[in-house]
Design a protein around this motif. Structure first.
Motif: not given
Length: 161
Positions: A100-109
């Motif tokens: 499965a493909d993934y995309i992972n957006p994250m916000r820095l603390a």
């Protein structure tokens, strides 16, 4: 194929899909006990392509717990799931493989909190290998194949006037 076999296959597909979703939710929520419970006793994960470690579920959960402290928000999406069932000679039960493909957006603390835009985004492919256990489907192996990442631009220091 009989209706009974077809129904069992559909139920297995739902269960495997649910397990992959539980994986994403556990990582995004930082629920490392839930993460550990998703794995078979011999389960392993390999995050080396994303700069991480390879090890058993407990080792990797500890590494993830420390690494994910950098990010106040995580919301990875797992899409384009390809599922294959099989029985391997060395297995005591049914097996499955999901690519499965993934995309992972994250916000820095530690950001100012005025923006919800992600600072860090990566994407790639997961390979999940699963085994049916007495407790249901569990992860035997998770391999992350990171293909790309976008980092935040370097911070500009204010110029002395």
């Amino acid at each position: 194929m009989t209706q009974r076999v077809e129904l069992a296959t559909v139920m297995d597909r739902f269960a495997v899909d649910g397990l992959v979703t539980e994986y994403a939710v556990a990582v995004d929520d930082g629920d490392w006990e839930a993460y550990r419970r998703l794995f078979a006793p011999d389960g392993r994960a390999d995050y080396r392509s994303a700069g991480g470690i390879e090890g058993d579920a407990d080792e990797v959960a500890g590494w993830l717990a420390r690494s994910m402290e950098l990010f106040a928000m995580r919301q990875h999406l797992i899409v384009n799931r390809q599922l294959l069932f099989g029985v391997l000679d060395q297995d005591s039960g049914d097996t499955a493989r999901v690519r499965a493909d993934y995309i992972n957006p994250m916000r820095l603390a530690g950001q100012d909190g005025t923006s919800t835009a992600p600072d860090f985004v990566c994407g790639g492919r997961y390979v999940f290998r699963l085994v049916r256990t007495d407790l249901g489907w569990r992860l035997r192996e998770v391999v992350v194949q990171e293909k790309w990442r976008r980092m935040p631009p370097p911070r500009q220091e204010p110029s002395a006037g």
